[in-house]
Write an enzyme that holds these catalytic residues in place. Structure first.
Site, PDB file in Angstrom:
ATOM      1  N   ASP A 142       0.849  -1.197   0.000  1.00  0.00           N
ATOM      2  CA  ASP A 142       0.000   0.000   0.000  1.00  0.00           C
ATOM      3  C   ASP A 142       0.883   1.244   0.000  1.00  0.00           C
ATOM      4  O   ASP A 142       1.059   1.906   1.028  1.00  0.00           O
ATOM      5  CB  ASP A 142      -0.947  -0.026   1.201  1.00  0.00           C
ATOM      6  N   LYS A 151       0.419  -8.158  -2.133  1.00  0.00           N
ATOM      7  CA  LYS A 151      -0.925  -7.725  -2.483  1.00  0.00           C
ATOM      8  C   LYS A 151      -0.853  -6.320  -3.070  1.00  0.00           C
ATOM      9  O   LYS A 151      -0.247  -5.424  -2.483  1.00  0.00           O
ATOM     10  CB  LYS A 151      -1.836  -7.715  -1.258  1.00  0.00           C
ATOM     11  N   ASP A 187      -5.992  -7.085  -5.381  1.00  0.00           N
ATOM     12  CA  ASP A 187      -7.172  -6.864  -4.526  1.00  0.00           C
ATOM     13  C   ASP A 187      -8.067  -5.813  -5.168  1.00  0.00           C
ATOM     14  O   ASP A 187      -8.004  -4.634  -4.842  1.00  0.00           O
ATOM     15  CB  ASP A 187      -6.692  -6.408  -3.142  1.00  0.00           C
ATOM     16  N   MET A 188      -8.921  -6.266  -6.097  1.00  0.00           N
ATOM     17  CA  MET A 188      -9.762  -5.338  -6.868  1.00  0.00           C
ATOM     18  C   MET A 188     -11.186  -5.268  -6.342  1.00  0.00           C
ATOM     19  O   MET A 188     -11.934  -4.375  -6.684  1.00  0.00           O
ATOM     20  CB  MET A 188      -9.807  -5.775  -8.341  1.00  0.00           C
ATOM     21  N   LYS A 189     -11.606  -6.251  -5.580  1.00  0.00           N
ATOM     22  CA  LYS A 189     -12.981  -6.297  -5.031  1.00  0.00           C
ATOM     23  C   LYS A 189     -14.005  -5.943  -6.108  1.00  0.00           C
ATOM     24  O   LYS A 189     -14.826  -5.035  -5.957  1.00  0.00           O
ATOM     25  CB  LYS A 189     -13.118  -5.374  -3.825  1.00  0.00           C
ATOM     26  N   LEU A 190     -13.982  -6.688  -7.188  1.00  0.00           N
ATOM     27  CA  LEU A 190     -14.862  -6.382  -8.320  1.00  0.00           C
ATOM     28  C   LEU A 190     -16.327  -6.661  -7.978  1.00  0.00           C
ATOM     29  O   LEU A 190     -16.645  -7.618  -7.254  1.00  0.00           O
ATOM     30  CB  LEU A 190     -14.468  -7.236  -9.536  1.00  0.00           C
ATOM     31  N   PHE A 191     -17.188  -5.815  -8.515  1.00  0.00           N
ATOM     32  CA  PHE A 191     -18.629  -6.018  -8.374  1.00  0.00           C
ATOM     33  C   PHE A 191     -19.306  -5.342  -9.555  1.00  0.00           C
ATOM     34  O   PHE A 191     -19.124  -4.135  -9.768  1.00  0.00           O
ATOM     35  CB  PHE A 191     -19.159  -5.426  -7.067  1.00  0.00           C
ATOM     36  N   ASP A 192     -20.081  -6.091 -10.341  1.00  0.00           N
ATOM     37  CA  ASP A 192     -20.802  -5.506 -11.468  1.00  0.00           C
ATOM     38  C   ASP A 192     -21.756  -6.569 -11.999  1.00  0.00           C
ATOM     39  O   ASP A 192     -21.885  -7.648 -11.403  1.00  0.00           O
ATOM     40  CB  ASP A 192     -19.816  -5.050 -12.557  1.00  0.00           C
ATOM     41  N   ASN A 248     -21.808 -10.114 -16.924  1.00  0.00           N
ATOM     42  CA  ASN A 248     -21.089  -9.995 -18.183  1.00  0.00           C
ATOM     43  C   ASN A 248     -19.828  -9.134 -18.034  1.00  0.00           C
ATOM     44  O   ASN A 248     -18.761  -9.459 -18.562  1.00  0.00           O
ATOM     45  CB  ASN A 248     -22.041  -9.377 -19.226  1.00  0.00           C
ATOM     46  N   THR A 254     -14.718  -5.351   6.395  1.00  0.00           N
ATOM     47  CA  THR A 254     -14.524  -5.279   7.853  1.00  0.00           C
ATOM     48  C   THR A 254     -14.748  -3.874   8.394  1.00  0.00           C
ATOM     49  O   THR A 254     -14.884  -3.692   9.598  1.00  0.00           O
ATOM     50  CB  THR A 254     -13.111  -5.759   8.237  1.00  0.00           C
ATOM     51  N   ARG A 280      -1.782  -8.091  13.197  1.00  0.00           N
ATOM     52  CA  ARG A 280      -0.795  -7.213  13.819  1.00  0.00           C
ATOM     53  C   ARG A 280       0.127  -8.026  14.710  1.00  0.00           C
ATOM     54  O   ARG A 280      -0.357  -8.703  15.637  1.00  0.00           O
ATOM     55  CB  ARG A 280      -1.488  -6.147  14.686  1.00  0.00           C
ATOM     56  N   GLN A 296      -7.321  -0.639  11.981  1.00  0.00           N
ATOM     57  CA  GLN A 296      -7.882  -1.987  12.077  1.00  0.00           C
ATOM     58  C   GLN A 296      -8.527  -2.175  13.436  1.00  0.00           C
ATOM     59  O   GLN A 296      -7.965  -1.802  14.460  1.00  0.00           O
ATOM     60  CB  GLN A 296      -6.787  -3.050  11.885  1.00  0.00           C
ATOM     61  N   GLY A 333       0.178  -5.075   5.994  1.00  0.00           N
ATOM     62  CA  GLY A 333       0.622  -3.903   5.246  1.00  0.00           C
ATOM     63  C   GLY A 333       1.523  -3.008   6.051  1.00  0.00           C
ATOM     64  O   GLY A 333       2.745  -3.187   6.099  1.00  0.00           O
ATOM     65  N   ARG A 334       0.902  -2.016   6.713  1.00  0.00           N
ATOM     66  CA  ARG A 334       1.691  -0.975   7.392  1.00  0.00           C
ATOM     67  C   ARG A 334       2.743  -1.467   8.375  1.00  0.00           C
ATOM     68  O   ARG A 334       3.830  -0.881   8.426  1.00  0.00           O
ATOM     69  CB  ARG A 334       0.722   0.021   8.056  1.00  0.00           C
TER      70      ARG A 334
HETATM   71  O1  C5P Z   1      -1.772  -1.921   6.742  1.00  0.00           O
HETATM   72  P1  C5P Z   1      -2.667  -3.090   7.018  1.00  0.00           P
HETATM   73  O2  C5P Z   1      -1.915  -4.287   7.550  1.00  0.00           O
HETATM   74  O3  C5P Z   1      -3.859  -2.721   7.876  1.00  0.00           O
HETATM   75  O4  C5P Z   1      -3.210  -3.504   5.581  1.00  0.00           O
HETATM   76  C1  C5P Z   1      -4.163  -4.503   5.405  1.00  0.00           C
HETATM   77  C2  C5P Z   1      -4.491  -4.605   3.962  1.00  0.00           C
HETATM   78  O5  C5P Z   1      -5.592  -5.475   3.804  1.00  0.00           O
HETATM   79  C3  C5P Z   1      -4.906  -3.280   3.321  1.00  0.00           C
HETATM   80  O6  C5P Z   1      -4.448  -3.308   1.977  1.00  0.00           O
HETATM   81  C4  C5P Z   1      -6.406  -3.310   3.377  1.00  0.00           C
HETATM   82  O7  C5P Z   1      -6.995  -2.576   2.339  1.00  0.00           O
HETATM   83  C5  C5P Z   1      -6.686  -4.787   3.200  1.00  0.00           C
HETATM   84  N1  C5P Z   1      -7.951  -5.240   3.705  1.00  0.00           N
HETATM   85  C6  C5P Z   1      -8.349  -5.115   5.024  1.00  0.00           C
HETATM   86  N2  C5P Z   1      -9.555  -5.582   5.433  1.00  0.00           N
HETATM   87  C7  C5P Z   1     -10.367  -6.161   4.549  1.00  0.00           C
HETATM   88  C8  C5P Z   1      -9.970  -6.309   3.225  1.00  0.00           C
HETATM   89  C9  C5P Z   1      -8.754  -5.838   2.835  1.00  0.00           C
HETATM   90  O8  C5P Z   1      -7.605  -4.590   5.839  1.00  0.00           O
HETATM   91  N3  C5P Z   1     -11.518  -6.630   4.956  1.00  0.00           N
END
Ligand code: C5P
Length: 235
Positions: free
Chosen positions: A15, A37, A65-70, A73, A120, A183, A192, A212-213
């Site tokens: 990220d 990711k 991680d695109m979380k597509l929804f449509d 088709n 979440t 974490r 989170q 991520g972070r």
């Molecule tokens: O920095 P951190 O560890 O919180 O990053 C978690 C990653 O997971 C981020 O890219 C966040 O968008 C993603 N994510 C999330 N919760 C979800 C789906 C995706 O934290 N339910």
């Protein structure tokens, strides 16, 4: 796992604002991390090019991680296009018609489709506002996971708190559970809310954890990743 290829249970969320920074972070992490990711935030910053480069030049696995929804088709067409990028995991929303369309689009590729159940960040008030049916969020998450898996999802995204209940579903046998919200002990929670340690998430039934972070913003990202891997190795 080989000596050169790190434990792929750890997926690092790249990220960062653009592909150049993503590549720099991946180079800093080097052999410590084998799975990345790439999210929506990076799509306009060269995310797909970065995915390609990390895969082809550096041998990394990629979760887009695109979380597509449509409509079906459109989902199918979008997934078919993405399937040409040699990705490993792709997220779509867990509505059965979306999952089925994504499976069609991914046919013939090795890309696995992961379903998002309920974001979440949403609480019951948000679900009421979106006219989602009554019930505890935790129960709806498990129900949506079951339906997405029945529709053919290769796995689901779930918080560590949800992972055990989803793992217990008969529909979840041989499917993947990928958990963000992880974490290491002592790490900043950030925004989170429902978190668990890497070992606890794996213990709850997750196949992969997304962090991520705590890694990409660490003073020493490589050491941060290695600490997580050490925890996983002992889990
Ligand atoms: O920095 P951190 O560890 O919180 O990053 C978690 C990653 O997971 C981020 O890219 C966040 O968008 C993603 N994510 C999330 N919760 C979800 C789906 C995706 O934290 N339910």
């Amino acid at each position: 796992m080989t000596q050169m290829q790190a434990d792929d249970r750890l997926i690092v969320a790249l990220d960062v604002p653009n592909a150049l920074q993503g590549l720099a972070t991946a180079q800093t992490l080097g052999e410590a991390v084998s799975f990345y990711k790439i999210g929506l935030g990076m799509l306009t910053g060269g995310g797909l090019a970065l995915a390609n480069e990390l895969k082809r030049e550096h041998g990394k696995r990629i979760f887009l991680d695109m979380k597509l929804f449509d409509i079906s088709n459109t989902v199918e067409a979008a997934v078919r296009g993405l399937a040409q990028f040699d990705l490993d995991l792709l997220t779509v929303h867990g509505d059965p018609h979306v999952v089925r369309a994504a499976r069609e689009g991914a046919a013939g590729s090795d890309m696995k489709i992961l379903a998002v159940t309920i974001l979440t960040s949403l609480d019951r008030g948000d679900l009421d506002a979106g006219l989602m049916k009554p019930g505890e969020v935790a129960d709806l998450v498990v129900e949506r996971a079951a339906r997405a898996l029945e529709a053919g999802a290769d796995g689901v995204i779930a918080s560590p708190q949800e992972a055990a209940a989803i793992r217990a579903l008969p529909q979840a046998e041989d499917r993947l559970i990928v958990t963000p919200g992880v974490r290491p002990a002592g790490a900043d929670k950030g925004d989170q809310k429902r978190i668990a340690t890497p070992a606890a998430a794996i213990g709850a039934g997750a196949d992969h954890i997304v962090v991520g972070r705590p890694v990409v913003q660490a003073a020493d990202p490589r050491a941060a990743a290695q600490a997580i891997l050490a925890e996983l190795a002992g889990a």
